[in-house]
Design an enzyme around this catalytic site. Sequence first.
Site, PDB file in Angstrom:
ATOM      1  N   SER A 165      -8.300 -32.676 -22.222  1.00 14.82           N
ATOM      2  CA  SER A 165      -7.588 -33.671 -23.033  1.00 14.82           C
ATOM      3  C   SER A 165      -8.241 -35.041 -22.915  1.00 14.82           C
ATOM      4  O   SER A 165      -8.316 -35.620 -21.830  1.00 14.82           O
ATOM      5  CB  SER A 165      -6.121 -33.766 -22.585  1.00 14.82           C
ATOM      6  OG  SER A 165      -5.555 -34.983 -23.042  1.00 14.82           O
ATOM      7  N   ASP A 313      -8.098 -31.027 -33.777  1.00 12.92           N
ATOM      8  CA  ASP A 313      -7.229 -31.550 -34.842  1.00 12.92           C
ATOM      9  C   ASP A 313      -7.562 -30.969 -36.213  1.00 12.92           C
ATOM     10  O   ASP A 313      -6.817 -31.165 -37.178  1.00 12.92           O
ATOM     11  CB  ASP A 313      -7.306 -33.082 -34.890  1.00 12.92           C
ATOM     12  CG  ASP A 313      -6.792 -33.713 -33.603  1.00 12.92           C
ATOM     13  OD1 ASP A 313      -6.025 -33.037 -32.883  1.00 12.92           O
ATOM     14  OD2 ASP A 313      -7.161 -34.866 -33.316  1.00 12.92           O
ATOM     15  N   ARG A 386      -1.218 -33.892 -40.282  1.00 10.07           N
ATOM     16  CA  ARG A 386      -2.307 -32.938 -40.559  1.00 10.07           C
ATOM     17  C   ARG A 386      -1.800 -31.685 -41.293  1.00 10.07           C
ATOM     18  O   ARG A 386      -2.517 -31.098 -42.091  1.00 10.07           O
ATOM     19  CB  ARG A 386      -3.043 -32.561 -39.266  1.00 10.07           C
ATOM     20  CG  ARG A 386      -3.592 -33.787 -38.568  1.00 10.07           C
ATOM     21  CD  ARG A 386      -4.857 -33.600 -37.811  1.00 10.07           C
ATOM     22  NE  ARG A 386      -5.159 -34.831 -37.089  1.00 10.07           N
ATOM     23  CZ  ARG A 386      -5.830 -35.873 -37.582  1.00 10.07           C
ATOM     24  NH1 ARG A 386      -6.310 -35.834 -38.810  1.00 10.07           N
ATOM     25  NH2 ARG A 386      -6.039 -36.953 -36.858  1.00 10.07           N
TER      26      ARG A 386
HETATM   27  O1  SPQ Z   1      -2.469 -39.431 -31.129  1.00 10.08           O
HETATM   28  P1  SPQ Z   1      -1.946 -38.063 -31.379  1.00 10.08           P
HETATM   29  O2  SPQ Z   1      -0.563 -38.132 -31.956  1.00 10.08           O
HETATM   30  O3  SPQ Z   1      -1.999 -37.170 -30.178  1.00 10.08           O
HETATM   31  O4  SPQ Z   1      -2.894 -37.424 -32.508  1.00 10.08           O
HETATM   32  C1  SPQ Z   1      -3.701 -36.234 -32.605  1.00 10.08           C
HETATM   33  C2  SPQ Z   1      -3.910 -36.018 -34.164  1.00 10.08           C
HETATM   34  O5  SPQ Z   1      -3.841 -34.923 -34.690  1.00 10.08           O
HETATM   35  O6  SPQ Z   1      -4.220 -37.022 -34.801  1.00 10.08           O
HETATM   36  C3  SPQ Z   1      -3.110 -34.988 -31.956  1.00 10.08           C
HETATM   37  F1  SPQ Z   1      -1.987 -34.648 -32.295  1.00 10.08           F
HETATM   38  O7  SPQ Z   1      -5.033 -36.440 -32.106  1.00 10.08           O
HETATM   39  C4  SPQ Z   1      -5.373 -36.551 -30.708  1.00 10.08           C
HETATM   40  C5  SPQ Z   1      -6.252 -35.364 -30.316  1.00 10.08           C
HETATM   41  O8  SPQ Z   1      -5.619 -34.138 -30.526  1.00 10.08           O
HETATM   42  C6  SPQ Z   1      -6.141 -37.838 -30.546  1.00 10.08           C
HETATM   43  C7  SPQ Z   1      -6.921 -37.911 -29.287  1.00 10.08           C
HETATM   44  C8  SPQ Z   1      -7.480 -39.202 -28.840  1.00 10.08           C
HETATM   45  O9  SPQ Z   1      -7.613 -40.138 -29.657  1.00 10.08           O
HETATM   46  O10 SPQ Z   1      -7.835 -39.300 -27.646  1.00 10.08           O
HETATM   47  C9  SPQ Z   1      -7.190 -36.792 -28.513  1.00 10.08           C
HETATM   48  C10 SPQ Z   1      -6.654 -35.447 -28.843  1.00 10.08           C
HETATM   49  O11 SPQ Z   1      -5.523 -35.180 -28.030  1.00 10.08           O
HETATM   50  P2  SPQ Z   1      -5.646 -34.559 -26.545  1.00 10.08           P
HETATM   51  O12 SPQ Z   1      -4.227 -34.337 -26.109  1.00 10.08           O
HETATM   52  O13 SPQ Z   1      -6.394 -33.282 -26.719  1.00 10.08           O
HETATM   53  O14 SPQ Z   1      -6.336 -35.504 -25.690  1.00 10.08           O
END
Ligand code: SPQ
Length: 426
Positions: A165, A313, A386
Amino acid sequence: MALKTKIDSLRGEITIPGDKSISHRSVMFGSISYGETKVTNFLPGEDCLSTISCFRKLGVTIKEEENELRIYGNGFEGLNEPNEVLDVGNSGTTIRLLMGILAGRPFFSSLVGDASIGKRPMTRVTVPLAEMGAVLDGRKNGSYTPISIRGGKLNPIHYKLPVASAQVKSALILAGLQAEGITEIIEPSETRDHTERMIRKFGGVIQKENQVITVKGGQKLTAATIHVPGDISSAAFFLVAGAIIPGSEIILKNVGLNPTRTGIIEVLKKMGADLEIIQNDSDSFEPVGDLLIKFSKLKGTVIEGDLIPRLIDEIPIIALLATQAEGKTIIKNAEELKVKETNRIDTVVNELKKLGASIEATEDGMIIDGESKLHGGTVSSHGDHRIGMMLAIAALLSDDEVFLENSEAISVSYPNFFAHLNSLLN
Ligand code: SPQ
């Protein structure tokens, strides 16, 4: 809203709006560095506006001008105890990265968000931050919003991330910048590295070797000028539309091509898409390029392992892509989809089924049988941007009416999505 259906082809050129992940980070780094940061091509999506609003409540002056954002940072020390709760709206990135910043601040703050944020797990961030010395709490034993933080002096951490993540990694890097000593973070798979690139852009130092990241606390960051590249996650909707709608030919300009985000390009090529990078600038702090996509015959594939964080995403729109490819597509190791704005395994499968797709959920992904003829129906974004955009592209393939409920969610990441879509219709 009633969606566009029965179209002949999509043709033309669009300039992809600013990257959401990079826009958030430009506000955050502008706020914790010293001096005036200028940001161009900032994404004015709801999520990024929530980030601006939170930093204003923390005492940072942020001016929104027509084509530029100006942030007047005074270092971590310039942040003040907020008088109000910090509302992150629908944005997981805002809340998780903000927790990393607030963990090192000697004051109290509380964070809330919308109903979707209220279901997303926060212990992945609160547990390591508490280990570093911050005091955090929240609903259900600190697992969910509202979250309260009393920050202060932090110890560095040596931490192996239990999930791949970028948000958890970034929160720990931001806390590590305030800790006394060297923080070490180990990623199970490589995730988007925008935070690491931002640190360097703001004059800081961060090391990365294989999947081990080290950052020293106490660094002083200085303001920068940032040009945000277009969001490949937004471009993905038009890449897929161009690939699956007969007769289409679309040029997508200004697309961010950071290799930690380009899994979608690899998948499209592997499935046989006619996709070309026609212009490429890999020298800027975030690589960027123009893409040309044309309709072509596609075949199913397997998407798994280290590729998943590089296209996490894009999986909703990849699922639609797979419905139009010959044969089976299997998506595995993608259980993280369950903790996004919605459970994206369930929402993708249920909504695409309503339009006639042959798709089944599995424990960690989905299996899609290709070349389905999609039909009309009433579908919902379930408040997930999305899912809303994926369904709007799916509707283009239907000869009957498609009605999308909760279409307003799309403004979270792509406020002018429908204007761009309409500009490609002939
Ligand atoms: O910000 P948010 O709501 O988590 O948005 C999403 C998206 O689809 O736009 C996920 F729902 O993107 C995240 C992505 O999945 C954005 C992100 C970042 O900017 O660091 C990282 C990813 O999440 P994660 O939990 O895998 O770190």
